[in-house]
Design a protein around this motif. Structure first.
Motif, mmCIF file in Angstrom:
data_model
loop_
_atom_site.group_PDB
_atom_site.id
_atom_site.type_symbol
_atom_site.label_atom_id
_atom_site.label_comp_id
_atom_site.label_asym_id
_atom_site.label_seq_id
_atom_site.Cartn_x
_atom_site.Cartn_y
_atom_site.Cartn_z
ATOM 1 N N GLU A 95 0.830 -1.274 -0.113
ATOM 2 C CA GLU A 95 0.037 -0.036 -0.070
ATOM 3 C C GLU A 95 0.930 1.439 0.144
ATOM 4 O O GLU A 95 0.587 2.331 -0.733
ATOM 5 N N LYS A 96 2.020 1.266 0.899
ATOM 6 C CA LYS A 96 2.855 2.512 0.875
ATOM 7 C C LYS A 96 3.548 2.567 -0.679
ATOM 8 O O LYS A 96 3.829 3.804 -0.950
ATOM 9 N N GLU A 97 3.690 1.553 -1.298
ATOM 10 C CA GLU A 97 4.147 1.808 -2.685
ATOM 11 C C GLU A 97 3.103 1.999 -3.586
ATOM 12 O O GLU A 97 3.455 1.969 -4.999
ATOM 13 N N GLN A 98 1.933 1.856 -3.419
ATOM 14 C CA GLN A 98 0.570 2.289 -4.298
ATOM 15 C C GLN A 98 0.407 1.317 -5.145
ATOM 16 O O GLN A 98 0.161 1.540 -6.254
ATOM 17 N N LEU A 99 0.689 -0.037 -4.789
ATOM 18 C CA LEU A 99 0.666 -1.099 -5.566
ATOM 19 C C LEU A 99 -0.838 -1.906 -5.193
ATOM 20 O O LEU A 99 -1.373 -2.622 -6.221
#
Length: 169
Positions: A95-99
């Motif tokens: 989620e932090k990597e917006q995946l």
């Protein structure tokens, strides 16, 4: 214990535990384990080197790729056969990597549905294509006919239903 050299990394060959006087089933089990470990270790290393991702993160994204509407955290945990805490940690990273995106479920505000973002789909597609190529490469010592035969034999093994200890006379 002997080791194999795989892409510059040493790993234990489980098959050396077997001796000629061991039952053929035990020798086969150790050969299957060694082959699986070799392939998995190579894939782990290549995912890390080429995509900066771990195998569990890849596996979670693969689950989500198959389910465009997303999956609950508990369903991800069940499918990956890991604890909810492990899934939460992986989802947090992705989620932090917006995946991936996490959305609260309308029916239960304590539960979340996780799905791939558009960027996550694109990244996963590239990884999945590379992964398939690696598997083809790693199984290349066997020709197509041998691979099909092994696939059929393992299917027989997979569908076998040995008696449980309680059923044994």
């Amino acid at each position: 214990m002997s080791t194999l050299q795989i892409t510059g990394q040493s790993m234990t060959d489980m098959e050396v535990r077997a001796h000629a006087d061991h039952h053929a089933s035990l020798r086969l089990w150790l050969r299957l384990l060694s082959a699986t470990t070799r392939i998995e270790d190579t894939i782990r290393q290549r995912l890390r080197e080429q995509f900066g991702i771990t195998l569990p993160r890849f596996d979670l994204m693969a689950q989500l790729e198959r389910e465009p509407q997303g999956l609950s955290m508990s369903e991800l945990s069940r499918r990956m056969m890991v604890t909810g805490g492990n899934v939460t940690s992986i989802v947090d990273q992705l989620e932090k990597e917006q995946l991936v995106r996490r959305q609260m479920q309308l029916t239960d505000r304590r539960s979340f549905t996780v799905s791939l973002t558009d960027d996550g789909r694109a990244v996963f597609s590239a990884m999945a294509q590379a992964h398939e190529g690696w598997v083809v490469e790693l199984l290349a010592p066997m020709n197509e006919s041998e691979q099909e035969s092994l696939h059929n034999l393992l299917g027989t093994l997979k569908s076998g239903h040995p008696k449980s200890p309680k059923e044994t006379p």
